[in-house]
Design a protein around this motif. Structure first.
Motif, short mmCIF file in Angstrom:
data_model
loop_
_atom_site.label_atom_id
_atom_site.label_comp_id
_atom_site.label_asym_id
_atom_site.label_seq_id
_atom_site.Cartn_x
_atom_site.Cartn_y
_atom_site.Cartn_z
N MET A 1 0.67 -1.55 -0.23
CA MET A 1 0.28 -0.09 0.26
C MET A 1 0.93 1.22 -0.17
N SER B 1 10.18 8.40 -5.70
CA SER B 1 10.31 7.74 -6.38
C SER B 1 9.69 5.64 -5.95
N GLU C 1 11.09 1.97 -6.07
CA GLU C 1 11.46 0.06 -6.92
C GLU C 1 11.06 -1.04 -6.54
N ASN D 1 11.35 -5.31 -6.73
CA ASN D 1 12.58 -6.05 -7.55
C ASN D 1 11.59 -7.68 -6.58
N TYR E 1 3.76 3.60 3.75
CA TYR E 1 3.28 2.52 2.91
C TYR E 1 3.76 1.23 3.33
N LEU F 1 3.90 -2.83 3.42
CA LEU F 1 4.41 -3.98 2.65
C LEU F 1 4.38 -5.59 2.99
N GLN F 2 4.48 -5.93 2.34
CA GLN F 2 3.66 -7.52 3.06
C GLN F 2 4.17 -8.37 2.42
N PHE G 1 10.37 -10.70 2.02
CA PHE G 1 10.12 -9.05 0.39
C PHE G 1 10.60 -9.18 -0.22
N PRO G 2 10.49 -8.49 -1.38
CA PRO G 2 10.74 -8.66 -2.43
C PRO G 2 11.85 -7.33 -2.59
N SER G 3 13.00 -7.19 -3.25
CA SER G 3 13.54 -5.61 -3.30
C SER G 3 12.89 -4.78 -3.38
N ILE G 4 13.06 -3.70 -2.32
CA ILE G 4 11.91 -2.63 -2.62
C ILE G 4 13.57 -1.68 -2.06
N GLU G 5 13.07 0.18 -2.98
CA GLU G 5 13.46 1.09 -3.17
C GLU G 5 13.18 1.87 -3.44
N ILE G 6 13.20 2.36 -2.16
CA ILE G 6 12.28 4.15 -2.37
C ILE G 6 13.23 5.51 -1.83
N ASN G 7 12.59 6.50 -3.48
CA ASN G 7 13.95 7.15 -3.04
C ASN G 7 12.93 8.76 -2.96
#
Lengths: 464, 464
Positions: free
Chosen positions: A444, A459, A461, A463, B443, B445-446, B457-463
């Motif tokens: 979310m 931003s 991302e 993956n 945010y 995340l699950q 978790f998947p790889s995440i990048e937040i900028n």
């Protein structure tokens, strides 16, 4: 000026350049349409599972109330209350045949949305353009309420409310409200409101709604106000309930869901609803007093109210089925509006194909016998006779025929076959899909609530 | 083996290597502690605002039920139900003085958690290590329930439940349950359970809880079971309510929050609670029948129950205040447990400093006069006399004194001054913070719900 306002200016400019030949200006459609402050109250969702390729890239955009899935890149765009479903994108290794071209996918396909503004729009399926198999692009495009972009890459287009572009690559086109287009490619064209147009190498189907009918169901009073009409009212009245579902605030009745079936957690169920085996209920589907017979589905933004689906029926994206009884293997196309009434039932027998964008709004009870192709605007038996043809008869057609506002030219058998193949594929997906759909994790996401970036997102991302 | 199990094996191995000198094995503390299936029911949250640097990088990890803020990099770690709050990290351009060294930050500081397992742990403040100003690192470390890592970078450490390491860089240390350490640096040491230890260049304060007291409040029956005792029970009993708050399922009473005050949306309020001006209530704070006088705060994991805070009072992370009346400018340190009873009120007058990890668990009503330093285990007037000293008197100390289980050596005035500066800084933050705290976007995340990556978790990048 806030960054989100600058973003919208940028999108308007780019779309207008693409539609310059028509002297079309998207500005009035976009301004005042969505209050930016309202967008702050909506989150976005991104779904992942172990079964689907995951890659989400997102920058300089606003995605309020939206839902994404699979591989998606979103840049410089505003995507409001839309469903972007990349779970049926092509994958590396897939053998694909489009328009007779065969190829093997070297990489996973990705939805790529740039410089676009989509409001309440569904983007789904894989892109059917053999020239760009890895990229399902939507660029410099504005799409209005409840439009469907279905396997249809596009650049520089405007989609009016409830328009559907299906399996068609489009450049610099205007698709009027409630128009349906499936023509493979289309360039530099204005498709008028209420046109239903299917064209292949061997046949062409064209229907035009009378103007006064379209006005009743969907029209703009002014281009800078929200669209109005029966179809808009119908959706808008149920909007708040569907929103509550996303925020876990809608109280749903206990309904037994068989292990073989899948109900998306963002679907809505109310009243006395029952779900058979191998049933698929997508997010934003709205079921009230509905019986979903085995192997049936309710796709995104579909509504099934006080109706019974015997089994293996398809309710395509945006279709509405009210006080209606469907036999087995009935296909109800995109955005169709089947409106029986408590005292005027609509009964549709087995193996009927209700064309996309069909409106059956009854003024008397109606019984549609099996194995028909049905289209256009129908209120009674007389309209039905004008707006339907038996599949057997259609199969014998080779040349031009017309009935009421419909013109068909070409091989009828090819159209029937094309539909049957498509329906078969959809029904197959209802089986075995359950397992996949139950294990979706949701992310979310929320926009900046204040400051220069208010309404935009950072931003992101994601993956695998 | 599932990837999450492999991850936990990896962390165990790395921590054990660091603690090899003590022949310490973290294995039993970690196994069976958190059922992996239970973790699937928890989401993680990442907060962003326009006021704080945002950068979140996350890979090969599990972060169930956790909350993050500011710049964070998380790799190969399991962070369960923890608060990682990077909103007070140092920022590019900041002038910083640590241990007499002054410097200007060239880049934003970042929390970096590698190969670690943190359960219900708070990580907060900026790192106080002048050798690594840009990186608040936590590596090869296991931290247990309700521990606090406060401005304390560390490598190869084990923190027992309710331990606090405060403004201290630690390497290869074991911090026993409910121990408190603020010593600047610490290496290759075992800090016993229930030790409260503050050490600076000019003074040292050391208190040891009697073993039977610590056993009563927090201990392990077996290292491979969850810790038990009064403090654990207290938190565990309220855990489910706090969890409901995160999922929007806890019904809170309407409480007026002045514009100047900020209540985090993940704080819990119940009963007849009132909030004055310039009050800060952090996430996972639990307020029940509490009066929060102007300028007071309730930090993460603090509980204020049937109590009145007159004004400008500090409730540090993890402190519990029950049936207690605080005057003005009272400081209640980390994880303190002030336990009055309905018929045995605890009254704490103005300008008192309740040391971190103080337990006041009354067997008679108790009145603490103003301007005292209070520590250790107190049940009655006799204990209070042994475990407190007036700030005026402490200011005159220069050398070694002891009272009960407490030993002080050095300049008393320096300790008082250090505390006063710190309290002043905290109180200043209560003012003007409200605006910032109200505009947090979250945010959610699950983890993957099935398959090999289940629980990860998947790889995440937040900028930004």
């Amino acid at each position: 000026m806030k960054q989100i306002e600058r973003l919208i200016e940028r999108i308007i400019k780019r779309v207008n350049i693409n539609l310059r030949a028509f002297q079309f200006d998207v500005t009035p459609y976009m301004h005042e349409l969505v209050s930016h402050m309202e967008m702050l109250n909506y989150n976005a969702f991104y779904g992942i599972t172990e079964h689907h390729p995951t890659h989400f890239v997102f920058s300089k955009s606003s995605i309020a109330g939206s839902y994404f899935f699979g591989k998606c890149v979103i840049e410089q765009s505003t995507i409001y209350d839309s469903d972007i479903r990349g779970d049926e994108l092509k994958r590396a290794g897939d053998h694909i045949e489009i328009e007779g071209d065969e190829f093997i996918m070297e990489e996973d396909e990705m939805v790529r949305i740039l410089d676009s503004y989509l409001i309440k729009t569904l983007v789904h399926s894989f892109s059917h353009d053999p020239r760009s198999p890895e990229e399902f692009f939507i660029r410099n495009t504005v799409s209005m309420h409840y439009a469907n972009i279905h396997g249809a890459p596009m650049v520089g287009c405007f989609l009016g409310p409830l328009a559907t572009v299906d399996l068609t690559t489009a450049r610099s086109c205007i698709f009027g409200a409630y128009s349906y287009v499936q023509t493979g490619t289309i360039m530099d064209k204005i498709v008028e409101r209420g046109v239903v147009w299917v064209k292949s190498n061997s046949f062409e189907f064209l229907y035009r709604y009378p103007r006064h009918v379209i006005d009743h169901y969907i029209h703009y009073i002014e281009s800078n106000t929200s669209p109005v009409g029966v179809l808009m009212d119908f959706c808008e009245q149920r909007k708040e309930e569907l929103r509550q579902v996303f925020y876990g605030k809608f109280e749903m009745p206990m309904v037994a869901i068989p292990n073989t079936s899948a109900m998306n957690r963002y679907a809505l169920i109310k009243g006395n609803t029952s779900i058979g085996d191998n049933v698929l209920i997508a997010q934003r589907a709205y079921l009230q007093d509905a019986h979903m017979g085995q192997g049936s589905n309710a796709q995104e933004n579909s509504y099934i109210i006080c109706s019974r689906l015997e089994g293996n029926d398809v309710t395509a994206h945006g279709a509405k089925i009210i006080h209606t009884h469907l036999g087995n293997y009935v296909f109800v196309g995109f955005n169709s509006f089947l409106h029986g009434k408590p005292d005027m039932k609509l009964i549709i027998e087995d193996h009927n194909i209700i064309m996309p964008h069909t409106i059956i709004d009854l003024e008397e009870p109606l019984h549609i016998p099996s194995n028909q192709l049905v289209w256009g605007y129908i209120r009674n038996r007389h309209d039905l006779a004008e707006n339907s043809i038996s599949l057997d008869k259609l199969c014998t057609v080779d040349g031009k025929i017309s009935q009421g506002n419909m013109v068909f030219d070409g091989k009828g058998e090819d159209m029937v076959t094309a539909f049957k193949i498509r329906i078969k594929r959809i029904l197959e997906q209802n089986y075995g899909h359950a397992e996949v759909s139950q294990d979706i994790s949701y992310y979310m996401l929320q926009p900046y609530l204040s400051g220069k970036q208010q309404g935009l997102f950072p931003s992101i991302e994601i993956n695998p």
